[in-house]
Design a protein around this motif. Structure first.
Motif, PDB file in Angstrom:
ATOM      1  N   ARG A 129       0.813  -1.221   0.000  1.00 34.58           N
ATOM      2  CA  ARG A 129       0.000   0.000   0.000  1.00 34.58           C
ATOM      3  C   ARG A 129       0.843   1.267   0.000  1.00 34.58           C
ATOM      4  NH1 ARG A 129      -3.729  -1.379   5.016  1.00 34.58           N
ATOM      5  NH2 ARG A 129      -1.755  -2.300   5.655  1.00 34.58           N
ATOM      6  N   TYR A 130       2.067   1.179   0.516  1.00 29.04           N
ATOM      7  CA  TYR A 130       2.945   2.351   0.496  1.00 29.04           C
ATOM      8  C   TYR A 130       3.359   2.681  -0.931  1.00 29.04           C
ATOM      9  CZ  TYR A 130       3.203   2.119   5.571  1.00 29.04           C
ATOM     10  OH  TYR A 130       2.890   2.131   6.909  1.00 29.04           O
ATOM     11  N   LYS A 131       3.608   1.654  -1.733  1.00 31.74           N
ATOM     12  CA  LYS A 131       3.943   1.885  -3.137  1.00 31.74           C
ATOM     13  C   LYS A 131       2.803   2.600  -3.839  1.00 31.74           C
ATOM     14  CE  LYS A 131       5.205  -0.577  -7.388  1.00 31.74           C
ATOM     15  NZ  LYS A 131       5.472  -1.927  -7.991  1.00 31.74           N
ATOM     16  N   THR A 132       1.569   2.168  -3.569  1.00 28.60           N
ATOM     17  CA  THR A 132       0.401   2.827  -4.161  1.00 28.60           C
ATOM     18  C   THR A 132       0.284   4.267  -3.687  1.00 28.60           C
ATOM     19  OG1 THR A 132      -0.755   0.702  -4.243  1.00 28.60           O
ATOM     20  CG2 THR A 132      -2.105   2.689  -4.421  1.00 28.60           C
ATOM     21  N   PHE A 133       0.585   4.479  -2.418  1.00 32.27           N
ATOM     22  CA  PHE A 133       0.519   5.830  -1.856  1.00 32.27           C
ATOM     23  C   PHE A 133       1.446   6.774  -2.609  1.00 32.27           C
ATOM     24  CE2 PHE A 133       2.095   9.095   1.057  1.00 32.27           C
ATOM     25  CZ  PHE A 133       0.913   9.624   1.559  1.00 32.27           C
ATOM     26  N   TRP A 134       2.695   6.327  -2.842  1.00 26.51           N
ATOM     27  CA  TRP A 134       3.653   7.200  -3.537  1.00 26.51           C
ATOM     28  C   TRP A 134       3.265   7.414  -4.999  1.00 26.51           C
ATOM     29  CZ3 TRP A 134       5.514   9.944  -0.176  1.00 26.51           C
ATOM     30  CH2 TRP A 134       6.106   9.462   0.994  1.00 26.51           C
ATOM     31  N   SER A 135       2.698   6.414  -5.632  1.00 24.08           N
ATOM     32  CA  SER A 135       2.294   6.583  -7.030  1.00 24.08           C
ATOM     33  C   SER A 135       1.170   7.598  -7.169  1.00 24.08           C
ATOM     34  CB  SER A 135       1.866   5.236  -7.626  1.00 24.08           C
ATOM     35  OG  SER A 135       0.700   4.748  -6.990  1.00 24.08           O
ATOM     36  N   ASP A 136       0.383   7.764  -6.095  1.00 25.33           N
ATOM     37  CA  ASP A 136      -0.701   8.760  -6.116  1.00 25.33           C
ATOM     38  C   ASP A 136      -0.164  10.184  -6.008  1.00 25.33           C
ATOM     39  OD1 ASP A 136      -2.638   6.826  -6.347  1.00 25.33           O
ATOM     40  OD2 ASP A 136      -3.091   6.735  -4.206  1.00 25.33           O
ATOM     41  N   TYR A 137       0.953  10.357  -5.317  1.00 26.70           N
ATOM     42  CA  TYR A 137       1.431  11.702  -5.008  1.00 26.70           C
ATOM     43  C   TYR A 137       2.699  12.117  -5.755  1.00 26.70           C
ATOM     44  CZ  TYR A 137      -1.884  12.573  -1.212  1.00 26.70           C
ATOM     45  OH  TYR A 137      -3.024  12.795  -0.483  1.00 26.70           O
ATOM     46  N   LEU A 138       3.522  11.161  -6.151  1.00 30.79           N
ATOM     47  CA  LEU A 138       4.795  11.497  -6.761  1.00 30.79           C
ATOM     48  C   LEU A 138       4.799  11.223  -8.257  1.00 30.79           C
ATOM     49  CD1 LEU A 138       7.256   9.998  -4.114  1.00 30.79           C
ATOM     50  CD2 LEU A 138       6.294  12.299  -4.182  1.00 30.79           C
ATOM     51  N   SER A 139       5.765  11.810  -8.934  1.00 30.96           N
ATOM     52  CA  SER A 139       5.978  11.556 -10.356  1.00 30.96           C
ATOM     53  C   SER A 139       7.482  11.618 -10.602  1.00 30.96           C
ATOM     54  CB  SER A 139       5.257  12.594 -11.218  1.00 30.96           C
ATOM     55  OG  SER A 139       5.832  13.876 -11.034  1.00 30.96           O
ATOM     56  N   ARG A 140       7.896  11.518 -11.844  1.00 33.00           N
ATOM     57  CA  ARG A 140       9.324  11.591 -12.150  1.00 33.00           C
ATOM     58  C   ARG A 140       9.901  12.934 -11.713  1.00 33.00           C
ATOM     59  NH1 ARG A 140      11.135  10.031 -18.115  1.00 33.00           N
ATOM     60  NH2 ARG A 140      10.223   8.068 -17.368  1.00 33.00           N
ATOM     61  N   GLU A 141       9.087  13.993 -11.814  1.00 32.47           N
ATOM     62  CA  GLU A 141       9.568  15.330 -11.467  1.00 32.47           C
ATOM     63  C   GLU A 141       9.297  15.684 -10.009  1.00 32.47           C
ATOM     64  OE1 GLU A 141       7.473  14.762 -14.046  1.00 32.47           O
ATOM     65  OE2 GLU A 141       9.032  14.716 -15.596  1.00 32.47           O
ATOM     66  N   LYS A 142       8.311  15.058  -9.397  1.00 28.94           N
ATOM     67  CA  LYS A 142       7.926  15.395  -8.028  1.00 28.94           C
ATOM     68  C   LYS A 142       8.619  14.462  -7.047  1.00 28.94           C
ATOM     69  CE  LYS A 142       3.357  17.261  -9.183  1.00 28.94           C
ATOM     70  NZ  LYS A 142       1.893  17.130  -8.998  1.00 28.94           N
ATOM     71  N   HIS A 143       9.340  15.057  -6.084  1.00 27.94           N
ATOM     72  CA  HIS A 143      10.119  14.269  -5.139  1.00 27.94           C
ATOM     73  C   HIS A 143       9.646  14.443  -3.696  1.00 27.94           C
ATOM     74  CE1 HIS A 143      13.014  13.252  -8.264  1.00 27.94           C
ATOM     75  NE2 HIS A 143      12.938  14.528  -8.644  1.00 27.94           N
ATOM     76  N   ALA A 144       8.559  15.163  -3.503  1.00 31.54           N
ATOM     77  CA  ALA A 144       8.049  15.373  -2.153  1.00 31.54           C
ATOM     78  C   ALA A 144       6.531  15.473  -2.208  1.00 31.54           C
ATOM     79  CB  ALA A 144       8.633  16.648  -1.543  1.00 31.54           C
ATOM     80  N   LEU A 145       5.911  15.296  -1.058  1.00 28.99           N
ATOM     81  CA  LEU A 145       4.471  15.458  -0.975  1.00 28.99           C
ATOM     82  C   LEU A 145       4.104  16.925  -1.167  1.00 28.99           C
ATOM     83  CD1 LEU A 145       3.772  13.208   2.150  1.00 28.99           C
ATOM     84  CD2 LEU A 145       3.032  12.743  -0.190  1.00 28.99           C
TER      85      LEU A 145
END
Length: 328
Positions: A129-145
């Motif tokens: 679920r943590y992997k899913t969490f990061w895929s919702d908020y991050l991208s190649r350019e985004k490194h923080a919430l």
């Protein structure tokens, strides 16, 4: 802009780490893994046999109590020389065990458990679920919430940080920096206007030298790389044993752990985390609770950090059979 805060409890890491009631058997499995590694000549350390022996003693003591946490509090409240030594050893064993659970294990060492409800040794090291969490908020350019999203965690684990490392293929220190984890190895002052992960009880795996402000991670790195190596378990076990040995029978030990139980009221890092959490909740409009049951022994702390909050929406993720209890 809507300010969102996630409040995280043990249930959020259930697919990777067992709940408190199941920990003694998993800790026993950890001890068997250490013994098997020694028999196969894959790992040795001057304090290895003491570590294994103390682990068996801890499991026996927990069996005579209601839980691991209850036994820890029993030692803490006794506050005499022998109890204080046992309390430090308990923390060192718990730190080693929790790190072990979150590392990739050798696939040719499989020690089954007697309880069918307990995951086998070769288990998933990170909750998916943590992997899913990061895929919702991050991208190649985004490194923080986003700055309007914060996390308050009761957990000792590193599931957020380690899953971020895998997602971004970066070092643990860089993950802690980008996510503004508190407490962590961050050298700079926390920027409270940006997103952050506040760990109310610290992290099992963070240590610091006494009289120092600098934190270190008890997780190994390859000498030729700054990238976190989740599979380098034996180098990490070496660090764990060094820490255990340092705290085994020495009241002037070099290192101390940067995690505390909720009832250790004098821990300065935990107290600072509570104040940061309280300030964060004061500006939170939407609270999302995952895997946290608001237990009675955390009542005073929860009451403190939620005082003066501005929450308008509450989302509670729990198992269906526990839904009615959450409404009370």
């Amino acid at each position: 802009m809507e300010n969102i805060t996630y409040l995280i409890g043990a249930g959020a890491s259930f697919n990777s780490l067992p709940l408190v009631k199941d920990m003694p058997e998993r800790i026993e499995t950890f001890a068997k893994f250490l013994s098997a590694s020694a028999e196969l000549n894959r790992f040795s350390h001057p304090f290895l046999q003491k570590y294994i022996s103390e682990t068996h003693s801890l499991i026996e003591d927990v069996g005579n109590s209601t839980s691991l946490d209850a036994h820890a509090k029993f030692l803490y409240d006794k506050d005499n020389r022998e109890a204080n030594k046992k309390f430090r050893r308990l923390k060192a064993i718990l730190i080693g065990y929790l790190i072990f659970e979150q590392l990739d294990k050798p696939k040719d060492i499989n020690i089954p458990t007697s309880n069918p409800n307990i995951t086998p040794l070769i288990s998933t090291s990170l909750d998916k679920r943590y992997k899913t969490f990061w895929s919702d908020y991050l991208s190649r350019e985004k490194h923080a919430l986003p700055p309007n999203v914060n996390i308050i965690s009761w957990n000792y684990d590193m599931q957020f940080e380690l899953s971020y490392c895998k997602s971004k293929e970066c070092s643990l220190e860089l993950a802690q920096q980008n996510l503004q984890v508190f407490p962590s190895t961050l050298r700079s002052k926390l920027n409270r206007s940006l997103s952050k992960i506040i760990k109310l009880n610290g992290t099992a795996g963070l240590i610091k030298q006494k009289n120092s402000i600098h934190f270190e991670n008890l997780i190994g790195y390859d000498n030729n790389s700054t990238t976190f190596l989740q599979g380098d378990i034996y180098y990490t076990l070496e660090l764990i044993m060094n820490f255990f040995g340092d705290n085994y029978d020495n009241f002037t030990s070099t290192y101390e752990p940067l995690f505390s139980f909720a009832w250790e009221e004098k821990d300065p890092h935990s107290n600072e985390a509570k104040e940061i959490a309280k300030q964060t909740l004061r500006y939170t409009s939407t609270l999302i609770v995952i895997g946290y049951s608001f237990p009675k022994f955390n009542f005073d702390i929860d009451k403190h950090i939620f005082s003066g909050n501005a929450i308008r929406k509450l989302y509670y993720q729990t198992q269906e059979q526990d839904y009615d209890d959450c409404l009370e």
